[in-house]
Design a protein around this motif. Sequence first.
Motif, PDB file in Angstrom:
ATOM      1  N   THR A 798      32.835  41.022  42.564  1.00 54.34           N
ATOM      2  CA  THR A 798      35.011  39.984  42.766  1.00 54.34           C
ATOM      3  C   THR A 798      35.122  38.922  41.527  1.00 54.34           C
ATOM      4  O   THR A 798      35.957  38.965  41.337  1.00 54.34           O
ATOM      5  CB  THR A 798      34.181  39.462  44.424  1.00 54.34           C
ATOM      6  OG1 THR A 798      33.585  40.128  44.895  1.00 54.34           O
ATOM      7  CG2 THR A 798      35.819  38.963  44.336  1.00 54.34           C
ATOM      8  N   THR A 799      33.955  37.996  41.524  1.00 52.37           N
ATOM      9  CA  THR A 799      34.463  37.671  40.790  1.00 52.37           C
ATOM     10  C   THR A 799      34.598  38.289  39.301  1.00 52.37           C
ATOM     11  O   THR A 799      35.662  37.546  37.944  1.00 52.37           O
ATOM     12  CB  THR A 799      33.470  36.283  40.200  1.00 52.37           C
ATOM     13  OG1 THR A 799      33.024  35.487  41.513  1.00 52.37           O
ATOM     14  CG2 THR A 799      33.830  35.614  38.673  1.00 52.37           C
ATOM     15  N   ASP A 800      33.779  39.426  39.107  1.00 49.87           N
ATOM     16  CA  ASP A 800      34.244  40.340  37.317  1.00 49.87           C
ATOM     17  C   ASP A 800      35.353  40.894  37.791  1.00 49.87           C
ATOM     18  O   ASP A 800      36.408  41.159  36.689  1.00 49.87           O
ATOM     19  CB  ASP A 800      33.340  40.940  37.675  1.00 49.87           C
ATOM     20  CG  ASP A 800      33.453  42.285  36.339  1.00 49.87           C
ATOM     21  OD1 ASP A 800      32.938  41.345  35.201  1.00 49.87           O
ATOM     22  OD2 ASP A 800      33.218  43.376  36.466  1.00 49.87           O
ATOM     23  N   GLU A 801      35.486  41.138  38.909  1.00 55.57           N
ATOM     24  CA  GLU A 801      37.297  42.385  39.419  1.00 55.57           C
ATOM     25  C   GLU A 801      37.795  41.027  38.850  1.00 55.57           C
ATOM     26  O   GLU A 801      39.276  41.031  38.173  1.00 55.57           O
ATOM     27  CB  GLU A 801      37.529  42.753  40.535  1.00 55.57           C
ATOM     28  CG  GLU A 801      36.483  44.358  40.567  1.00 55.57           C
ATOM     29  CD  GLU A 801      35.927  44.330  42.118  1.00 55.57           C
ATOM     30  OE1 GLU A 801      37.138  44.011  42.666  1.00 55.57           O
ATOM     31  OE2 GLU A 801      35.647  45.282  42.395  1.00 55.57           O
ATOM     32  N   MET A 802      37.957  39.570  38.828  1.00 52.63           N
ATOM     33  CA  MET A 802      39.126  38.766  39.153  1.00 52.63           C
ATOM     34  C   MET A 802      39.002  38.201  36.791  1.00 52.63           C
ATOM     35  O   MET A 802      40.201  38.365  37.095  1.00 52.63           O
ATOM     36  CB  MET A 802      38.806  37.308  39.784  1.00 52.63           C
ATOM     37  CG  MET A 802      38.610  37.565  41.671  1.00 52.63           C
ATOM     38  SD  MET A 802      38.286  35.778  42.536  1.00 52.63           S
ATOM     39  CE  MET A 802      39.759  34.658  41.384  1.00 52.63           C
ATOM     40  N   LEU A 803      38.477  38.442  36.743  1.00 54.33           N
ATOM     41  CA  LEU A 803      38.032  37.879  35.386  1.00 54.33           C
ATOM     42  C   LEU A 803      38.752  39.049  34.684  1.00 54.33           C
ATOM     43  O   LEU A 803      39.329  39.071  33.878  1.00 54.33           O
ATOM     44  CB  LEU A 803      36.962  37.754  34.690  1.00 54.33           C
ATOM     45  CG  LEU A 803      35.981  36.172  35.225  1.00 54.33           C
ATOM     46  CD1 LEU A 803      34.837  36.364  34.772  1.00 54.33           C
ATOM     47  CD2 LEU A 803      36.820  35.409  34.506  1.00 54.33           C
ATOM     48  N   ALA A 804      38.580  40.585  35.399  1.00 55.01           N
ATOM     49  CA  ALA A 804      39.617  41.493  34.454  1.00 55.01           C
ATOM     50  C   ALA A 804      40.944  41.654  34.337  1.00 55.01           C
ATOM     51  O   ALA A 804      41.549  41.901  33.970  1.00 55.01           O
ATOM     52  CB  ALA A 804      38.790  42.477  35.323  1.00 55.01           C
ATOM     53  N   ASP A 805      41.343  40.971  35.977  1.00 52.95           N
ATOM     54  CA  ASP A 805      42.892  41.488  36.268  1.00 52.95           C
ATOM     55  C   ASP A 805      43.792  40.205  35.357  1.00 52.95           C
ATOM     56  O   ASP A 805      43.965  39.881  34.775  1.00 52.95           O
ATOM     57  CB  ASP A 805      42.940  40.830  37.333  1.00 52.95           C
ATOM     58  CG  ASP A 805      42.293  41.568  38.220  1.00 52.95           C
ATOM     59  OD1 ASP A 805      42.726  42.891  37.897  1.00 52.95           O
ATOM     60  OD2 ASP A 805      42.136  41.605  39.814  1.00 52.95           O
ATOM     61  N   LEU A 806      42.363  38.477  35.088  1.00 56.38           N
ATOM     62  CA  LEU A 806      43.224  37.831  34.107  1.00 56.38           C
ATOM     63  C   LEU A 806      43.056  38.124  32.558  1.00 56.38           C
ATOM     64  O   LEU A 806      44.024  38.179  32.077  1.00 56.38           O
ATOM     65  CB  LEU A 806      42.379  36.667  34.036  1.00 56.38           C
ATOM     66  CG  LEU A 806      42.385  35.651  33.809  1.00 56.38           C
ATOM     67  CD1 LEU A 806      43.186  34.375  34.237  1.00 56.38           C
ATOM     68  CD2 LEU A 806      41.292  34.200  33.635  1.00 56.38           C
ATOM     69  N   ILE A 807      41.970  39.118  31.847  1.00 55.75           N
ATOM     70  CA  ILE A 807      42.610  39.636  30.782  1.00 55.75           C
ATOM     71  C   ILE A 807      43.552  40.994  31.134  1.00 55.75           C
ATOM     72  O   ILE A 807      44.204  40.437  30.089  1.00 55.75           O
ATOM     73  CB  ILE A 807      41.183  40.243  30.357  1.00 55.75           C
ATOM     74  CG1 ILE A 807      39.608  39.003  30.449  1.00 55.75           C
ATOM     75  CG2 ILE A 807      41.038  40.817  29.220  1.00 55.75           C
ATOM     76  CD1 ILE A 807      38.798  39.999  30.254  1.00 55.75           C
ATOM     77  N   ASN A 808      43.632  41.315  32.261  1.00 52.36           N
ATOM     78  CA  ASN A 808      44.814  41.984  32.026  1.00 52.36           C
ATOM     79  C   ASN A 808      46.311  41.814  31.333  1.00 52.36           C
ATOM     80  O   ASN A 808      47.320  42.053  31.396  1.00 52.36           O
ATOM     81  CB  ASN A 808      44.588  43.584  33.200  1.00 52.36           C
ATOM     82  CG  ASN A 808      43.731  44.084  32.910  1.00 52.36           C
ATOM     83  OD1 ASN A 808      43.202  44.175  32.139  1.00 52.36           O
ATOM     84  ND2 ASN A 808      43.034  44.752  34.184  1.00 52.36           N
ATOM     85  N   ILE A 809      46.311  40.499  31.981  1.00 50.56           N
ATOM     86  CA  ILE A 809      47.621  39.901  31.923  1.00 50.56           C
ATOM     87  C   ILE A 809      48.326  39.930  30.873  1.00 50.56           C
ATOM     88  O   ILE A 809      49.113  40.104  30.441  1.00 50.56           O
ATOM     89  CB  ILE A 809      47.092  38.150  32.747  1.00 50.56           C
ATOM     90  CG1 ILE A 809      47.112  37.982  33.723  1.00 50.56           C
ATOM     91  CG2 ILE A 809      48.473  37.257  32.477  1.00 50.56           C
ATOM     92  CD1 ILE A 809      46.538  36.627  34.831  1.00 50.56           C
ATOM     93  N   LYS A 810      47.391  39.351  29.821  1.00 48.66           N
ATOM     94  CA  LYS A 810      48.083  39.758  28.102  1.00 48.66           C
ATOM     95  C   LYS A 810      48.949  40.786  27.870  1.00 48.66           C
ATOM     96  O   LYS A 810      49.325  41.778  27.394  1.00 48.66           O
ATOM     97  CB  LYS A 810      46.358  39.464  27.478  1.00 48.66           C
ATOM     98  CG  LYS A 810      47.341  39.743  26.323  1.00 48.66           C
ATOM     99  CD  LYS A 810      45.585  39.613  25.675  1.00 48.66           C
ATOM    100  CE  LYS A 810      45.923  39.484  23.492  1.00 48.66           C
ATOM    101  NZ  LYS A 810      44.957  39.376  23.103  1.00 48.66           N
ATOM    102  N   ARG A 811      48.139  42.223  28.830  1.00 45.77           N
ATOM    103  CA  ARG A 811      48.016  44.076  28.174  1.00 45.77           C
ATOM    104  C   ARG A 811      49.738  43.787  29.267  1.00 45.77           C
ATOM    105  O   ARG A 811      50.055  44.513  28.809  1.00 45.77           O
ATOM    106  CB  ARG A 811      47.653  44.360  28.857  1.00 45.77           C
ATOM    107  CG  ARG A 811      46.095  44.299  28.334  1.00 45.77           C
ATOM    108  CD  ARG A 811      45.232  45.935  28.862  1.00 45.77           C
ATOM    109  NE  ARG A 811      43.490  45.894  28.125  1.00 45.77           N
ATOM    110  CZ  ARG A 811      42.869  46.435  28.712  1.00 45.77           C
ATOM    111  NH1 ARG A 811      42.609  47.030  29.775  1.00 45.77           N
ATOM    112  NH2 ARG A 811      42.192  45.972  28.147  1.00 45.77           N
TER     113      ARG A 811
END
Length: 811
Positions: A798-811
Amino acid sequence: MGVSSSLYASISGLSTMGNAMSVLGDNVSNVNTIAFKSSRATFQDVLSQSVATAAGAAQVGRGVTMTTIDGIFAQGSFESTSTATDLAIGGQGFFMLRASGSAEADMYTRAGEFRFDKEGYLVNPTGNFVQGWTLDTTSGERQGTIGDINLGKTTPPVATTGIQVIANVDSRKNNETTEQRLFDAWNGTNPALPVPASPIDAAAYEYTTAIKVYDSVGASHDLTVYFDRTTEDNQWEFLVTCEPSEDNRMLTTGRDTTGALDGTNDEASIYTPDTTYNYQNHKGAGALLYGVLDFSTSGAISNITAWNVPPDAEVDPAQSTNLLTLGNTDQYYSFAANFTGATTNQMIELNLGARYSGQATAVSQILVSGGAAYATAGTSTPITKETLWNTVYDSAGTLVDTGTPAVVTFAGYDNSGAAVNSTYTLAATDKIQDLLDVLDTTFNVTSTIDAMGRIKMTDATGGASGLAVTTFTFSAGVNPFGVSDATTNTFNITTAKQQVVSTARAVTTSGGSTPINDSTPLTSVFDSAGVALTATDVLTFDGFRGDGTPVVAATFTVGTNFGPPLTTPNSPPTMQDLLTWLEDTFQAEASVDGAGRLVLTDRVADEVAATGYHSQLEITSITNPDFPVGAPLDNASPFGAATFTTIAADASGEDGSLVGDTMSINFSTEALSTTQYANSSTTIFQDQNGFAAGFLQSVSVDTDGVITGNYSNGQVLERAQVALASFNNLAGLSKEGGNIFRETSESGAPITGPPATNGLGTISPNSLEQSNVDLGAEFVKLITTQRGFQANSKIITTTDEMLADLINIKR
């Protein structure tokens, strides 16, 4: 706090749950391990991190960590086995083990799967030595300190030291009319005849029983006990015997209990070259103990008297020569046996079911006249104390002269050894009792007439006695009680060995009346005139030994030159020095009687019919040339010059006389005792405590951890006891694998002791403690641990998914 911190918290959860799963796996994998103790993993949270919130400061946890892995020492259930050395502990404690390469017993276990190795040591499956104590097989007491347990595959032989023979002798058997003692009926030389014969005739006894005993090397031998009635009511005699050819008893000192001062073996010298009993030469070979049983009218033992049997088999019950006495702590009579030829005889205690009280009894001396008187001209009517003197005849039918009137003169010594004398004038109308009354007053005795018409004098004081009659003469006519003059005296104690007795006696002070004894200093030996021996006096003896060898001018110097065998005389010299010298010179037993008279007794019994031996023992003179002419000891000695009474050996049988002594005749019966009931003679019970060598056949263990060995010879011996140890902090013990724990500083030092002491548990033999793992509880923990692991892994994804969403904000 960043999102990534939750990853680290979950990682700690995964790691902790993994370790917990390892603990569970270890428990489950050892579910069938003997005495396995399960473990338990416990957790705690990690130090929290402070964060700012709208409400102020708050804390966020950083994950989980493992607190401890605890050992669970709850007792497991027991499994029964068929192996006696499978041991389980019920309660607290550990078995102690020592590794083969270690000097200390520093390993502990609850797994009691033990076996004996090839060397007989008790070990666990990995070869570690079980610890405990060696037990004394007799007392059962622990010996020494804790060490390796080894029962040994064999047990050495145990020589018999005690036998118990319980029998009933038939009270319906008639008393013997003519006394033949069992020792007289026994002849140990019979088996050595060209045509071997039994050492005792079957007609000589009423009942016999046998018991097996063991010598020091474990060989068995049969002891036979013969029982026979005597002429007395409620009295039986017994004789303990072995096979004459097996009798190797060492010959020891003779009648003189102090023995030779130079250590020579008096008795052995009599039977040279024999130093042990020899059935080819000795009538007494095989006869180990003679005794008399007195029963009460209810059939219970009231008294037991016992004697050793010498090589010539002449016990002489009237004498104290072979009489056995018991000490205050003794309970039963003992006798010597020797089957191996050892230098020391094997002593065996005989228990007939009556125990000595420890209180000795003083028995009065009895003197019986050698002749008898009769109330008619024949010998069919013995006199009584009521018989009148004018109807008294001697054995030849001659009437006693009462018309002169005749005077009876008698003298001698009383119990204390004091010289006494008196007379009695016969009157035709007097009774025999009138003479007895004077004898009673003179000698302080009780005088009676026995059933054979003889005078019987019983000392009024019990114990060792100086009572003696030296003169008993009639001034006219015949002496129906036997001749008694300066050289012959018929009032004597029956003996099978010839004696010579001095007619003079010695005292300890000038003009005193206290008789000398064997410890009196020689220079304190006074004659009746008050003259003492001096250190320069030379006593010269002439006479004959028992075998007829002359003793010519044998000299004994009182204070300087003792001669052989006295290489180490007493200091100052005592009468014992003279006695020992006389024994060597005359090859006879020398003693001082209670009256202070010198007595020599031949060491060989008269057996004219059997061996042709007739003693010629005699002292013909004692001279003392240092005494001046006219002195009281003029050319003589305190014992007289040549006035020795010769008492011939009496082979005709006992006359009722008895030496005064202190005897062990106060016995009390036990629960199991020899009896005299009106039932057939039979053996009720017998037992002995000897064993042959034995081999270990089986073992057993009791709840106290005592290991008992059962041996092929019938012995059941407690050989060892298992030791246990406990600790104050069981959780502090270190697991070493192989069901082994070791001490640590956290556990504390071991508290050791036998089972069932100091809070330690008891031993359950034929049992093994099972693992205390509860599979049900383990599986529940398995599920919860698995779910915890899954939850932590879900947090990471779940934390991995949250980090992925955080990285996707830049996109």
